[in-house]
Design a protein around this motif. Structure first.
Motif, mmCIF file in Angstrom:
data_model
loop_
_atom_site.group_PDB
_atom_site.id
_atom_site.type_symbol
_atom_site.label_atom_id
_atom_site.label_comp_id
_atom_site.label_asym_id
_atom_site.label_seq_id
_atom_site.Cartn_x
_atom_site.Cartn_y
_atom_site.Cartn_z
ATOM 1 N N VAL A 182 0.854 -1.184 0.000
ATOM 2 C CA VAL A 182 0.000 0.000 0.000
ATOM 3 C C VAL A 182 0.890 1.234 0.000
ATOM 4 O O VAL A 182 2.007 1.221 0.525
ATOM 5 C CB VAL A 182 -0.938 -0.008 1.232
ATOM 6 C CG1 VAL A 182 -0.145 0.047 2.532
ATOM 7 C CG2 VAL A 182 -1.940 1.136 1.184
ATOM 8 N N GLU A 183 0.407 2.310 -0.614
ATOM 9 C CA GLU A 183 1.160 3.559 -0.647
ATOM 10 C C GLU A 183 0.488 4.580 0.249
ATOM 11 O O GLU A 183 -0.734 4.754 0.220
ATOM 12 C CB GLU A 183 1.234 4.098 -2.085
ATOM 13 C CG GLU A 183 2.143 5.305 -2.219
ATOM 14 C CD GLU A 183 2.360 5.719 -3.659
ATOM 15 O OE1 GLU A 183 1.895 6.821 -4.024
ATOM 16 O OE2 GLU A 183 2.978 4.944 -4.416
ATOM 17 N N LEU A 184 1.296 5.255 1.056
ATOM 18 C CA LEU A 184 0.799 6.272 1.974
ATOM 19 C C LEU A 184 1.752 7.463 1.917
ATOM 20 O O LEU A 184 2.945 7.323 2.183
ATOM 21 C CB LEU A 184 0.740 5.704 3.394
ATOM 22 C CG LEU A 184 -0.152 6.405 4.413
ATOM 23 C CD1 LEU A 184 -1.593 6.460 3.947
ATOM 24 C CD2 LEU A 184 -0.057 5.687 5.757
ATOM 25 N N ARG A 185 1.232 8.604 1.482
ATOM 26 C CA ARG A 185 2.036 9.827 1.296
ATOM 27 C C ARG A 185 3.287 9.556 0.459
ATOM 28 O O ARG A 185 4.386 10.026 0.769
ATOM 29 C CB ARG A 185 2.408 10.452 2.637
ATOM 30 C CG ARG A 185 1.236 11.063 3.374
ATOM 31 C CD ARG A 185 1.668 11.945 4.515
ATOM 32 N NE ARG A 185 0.508 12.398 5.264
ATOM 33 C CZ ARG A 185 -0.118 13.570 5.076
ATOM 34 N NH1 ARG A 185 0.312 14.392 4.141
ATOM 35 N NH2 ARG A 185 -1.165 13.888 5.811
ATOM 36 N N GLY A 186 3.112 8.778 -0.577
ATOM 37 C CA GLY A 186 4.201 8.513 -1.501
ATOM 38 C C GLY A 186 5.164 7.440 -1.052
ATOM 39 O O GLY A 186 6.117 7.121 -1.785
ATOM 40 N N GLN A 187 4.957 6.866 0.116
ATOM 41 C CA GLN A 187 5.837 5.822 0.623
ATOM 42 C C GLN A 187 5.178 4.451 0.431
ATOM 43 O O GLN A 187 3.999 4.272 0.741
ATOM 44 C CB GLN A 187 6.136 6.045 2.109
ATOM 45 C CG GLN A 187 6.744 7.402 2.425
ATOM 46 C CD GLN A 187 8.053 7.630 1.696
ATOM 47 O OE1 GLN A 187 8.849 6.710 1.543
ATOM 48 N NE2 GLN A 187 8.272 8.862 1.247
ATOM 49 N N ARG A 188 5.947 3.496 -0.078
ATOM 50 C CA ARG A 188 5.408 2.168 -0.315
ATOM 51 C C ARG A 188 5.624 1.300 0.923
ATOM 52 O O ARG A 188 6.751 0.984 1.302
ATOM 53 C CB ARG A 188 6.094 1.506 -1.521
ATOM 54 C CG ARG A 188 5.584 0.098 -1.819
ATOM 55 C CD ARG A 188 6.387 -0.534 -2.954
ATOM 56 N NE ARG A 188 6.022 -1.926 -3.147
ATOM 57 C CZ ARG A 188 6.485 -2.942 -2.404
ATOM 58 N NH1 ARG A 188 7.330 -2.697 -1.432
ATOM 59 N NH2 ARG A 188 6.100 -4.185 -2.653
ATOM 60 N N ILE A 189 4.510 0.942 1.547
ATOM 61 C CA ILE A 189 4.530 0.050 2.706
ATOM 62 C C ILE A 189 4.260 -1.357 2.191
ATOM 63 O O ILE A 189 3.260 -1.610 1.524
ATOM 64 C CB ILE A 189 3.466 0.467 3.741
ATOM 65 C CG1 ILE A 189 3.769 1.878 4.261
ATOM 66 C CG2 ILE A 189 3.396 -0.539 4.888
ATOM 67 C CD1 ILE A 189 2.694 2.449 5.159
ATOM 68 N N GLY A 190 5.163 -2.278 2.464
ATOM 69 C CA GLY A 190 5.042 -3.617 1.929
ATOM 70 C C GLY A 190 4.138 -4.506 2.761
ATOM 71 O O GLY A 190 3.964 -4.308 3.970
ATOM 72 N N ALA A 191 3.541 -5.500 2.109
ATOM 73 C CA ALA A 191 2.717 -6.477 2.822
ATOM 74 C C ALA A 191 3.537 -7.113 3.945
ATOM 75 O O ALA A 191 4.685 -7.513 3.752
ATOM 76 C CB ALA A 191 2.224 -7.545 1.858
#
Length: 420
Positions: free
Chosen positions: A309-318
């Motif tokens: 998921v992307e949050l404020r341009g940062q990719r948070i991985g599963a």
């Protein structure tokens, strides 16, 4: 050590930020300085805990709100607090706090019905009777440890509503304190924080199992008996469901109710704001809500991403752990005008001291009614609140609060009317 995203790396102050997982930051440091810098420069940042475990830090109100509401993307079932960072919660899917909807709703619904505002308001005199013995000694003239007394307050209230034996309450206070501040030196034992948590949880759950079995034989007019009588989807609650609800209620009350009056008075003693609040009964409720925002007793919640998921341009991985900071969200300049001003008449006040979304604190009605009773009785009976020595904060990254805060006050010559 600090592992940050590229956006944080461009921030000239990022490398000097404190370790948000360090309990010492909350007992002797200033997390608000760190949170303010992160909100401004790296609201979604990848950080590394002292033990080397990476996690995502979320500091802006909108993002905290999003993470806590979106249970499909950010699950509670692998652990909800930093003490479990890097290991799965064995209670996932069984305890209410560590269970996602729809199962979460099944566990929550009976207790939510039991704690509806009408039900709690009907017990206000019981709550008042439980609170008065704790605050009356403030008028004796000597130093009065507000934090120590308020630590007893949740047990006095919840103990009364659950009809917990008085002889058991002192031990239950110690166990709940260990569960919410396992890093505090007074609870140290071989095996460290995890050993403290395991021992506290084991004893609390065993206690409630025995209590519920006893209440089955002799039910009464209390919350535990009410849970025993409730039906869910055409069936009675299981022993495990009742025990989980008892545990959640006890811990939730202990976290919120004890710390809010202490933090509020620490901030306001000796200021015109406290006199204004004490003298205006119409500001009682809004002042309590502001005290909740200001104190934000629960420092953080943790979730795990179920997908990329992307949050404020940062990719948070599963699979990545995501930690949201409630105290930071409740001082977000984009949501609260003058967020570092304690405004007893603040409206609107969309604080998230109780969380938000499906895991919104199930005991919020008990906490709100109890806090209004405490503050109204304090203001009615006493004046000239003043510090009587240095306070000592809790050594915990879970709870923002106090272990000791000595104060004095004078009895009012004429008791003011109490308006809840």
């Amino acid at each position: 050590m600090l592992d940050i995203t590229p956006s944080a790396a461009r921030c000239p102050v990022a490398h000097n930020l404190g370790d948000l997982t360090d309990p010492g930051l909350y007992s002797s440091g200033d997390p608000h300085t760190t949170w303010a810098q992160l909100r401004a420069h790296a609201p979604v940042s990848r950080r590394t805990a002292a033990d080397g475990q990476p996690y995502w830090s979320i500091t802006k109100y909108a993002d905290v709100d999003h993470v806590l509401r979106d249970h499909a993307t950010f699950t509670s079932e692998r652990g909800t607090l930093l003490v479990l960072l890097g290991r799965d919660d064995p209670a996932g899917g069984r305890q209410m706090a560590a269970t996602d909807p729809p199962r979460h709703a099944d566990l929550r619904e009976p207790l939510q019905r039991a704690l509806a505002i009408k039900q709690v308001e009907a017990k206000r005199e019981q709550i008042r009777a439980a609170v008065l013995p704790l605050i009356t000694p403030l008028g004796d003239g000597g130093p009065y440890d507000l934090a120590e007394r308020m630590t007893r307050m949740p047990m006095a209230v919840i103990g009364t509503l659950m009809d917990l034996p008085h002889a058991d309450r002192a031990r239950l206070i110690e166990l709940t304190a260990a569960a919410i501040a396992p890093d505090d030196p007074r609870f140290a034992r071989p095996g460290g924080t995890q050993a403290v948590l395991k021992a506290a949880h084991r004893e609390l759950f065993a206690y409630f199992q025995d209590l519920v079995k006893g209440r089955q034989k002799a039910p009464g007019d209390d919350l535990v008996s009410l849970l025993l009588r409730m039906e869910l989807d055409g069936r009675r609650l299981t022993l495990g469901e009742i025990v989980a609800n008892c545990y959640s209620l006890l811990l939730g009350a202990s976290v919120t109710m004890a710390q809010v009056p202490v933090t509020a008075l620490d901030e306001l003693m000796g200021t015109p704001t406290l006199d204004d609040w004490a003298g205006d009964s119409s500001a009682l409720a809004t002042g309590v809500e502001e005290a909740l925002r200001w104190s934000s007793p629960t420092n953080h919640f943790m979730r795990y991403a179920t997908r990329d998921v992307e949050l404020r341009g940062q990719r948070i991985g599963a699979g990545d752990p995501v930690v949201v900071w409630l105290g930071s969200a409740n001082r977000d300049e984009e949501v609260f005008p003058d967020p570092f001003t304690f405004d007893i008449r603040r409206r609107p006040n969309k604080h998230i001291a109780f969380g938000i979304g499906p895991h919104y604190c199930v005991g919020h009605t008990v906490a709100r009614v109890s806090l209004r009773v405490v503050m109204a009785e304090l203001f009615s009976r006493f004046t000239e609140f003043a510090p009587a020595g240095p306070g000592r904060r809790l050594h915990s990254n879970i709870i923002n609060g106090w272990e000791s805060l000595p104060i004095t006050a004078r009895n009012r010559l004429k008791r003011a009317p109490v308006a809840y």
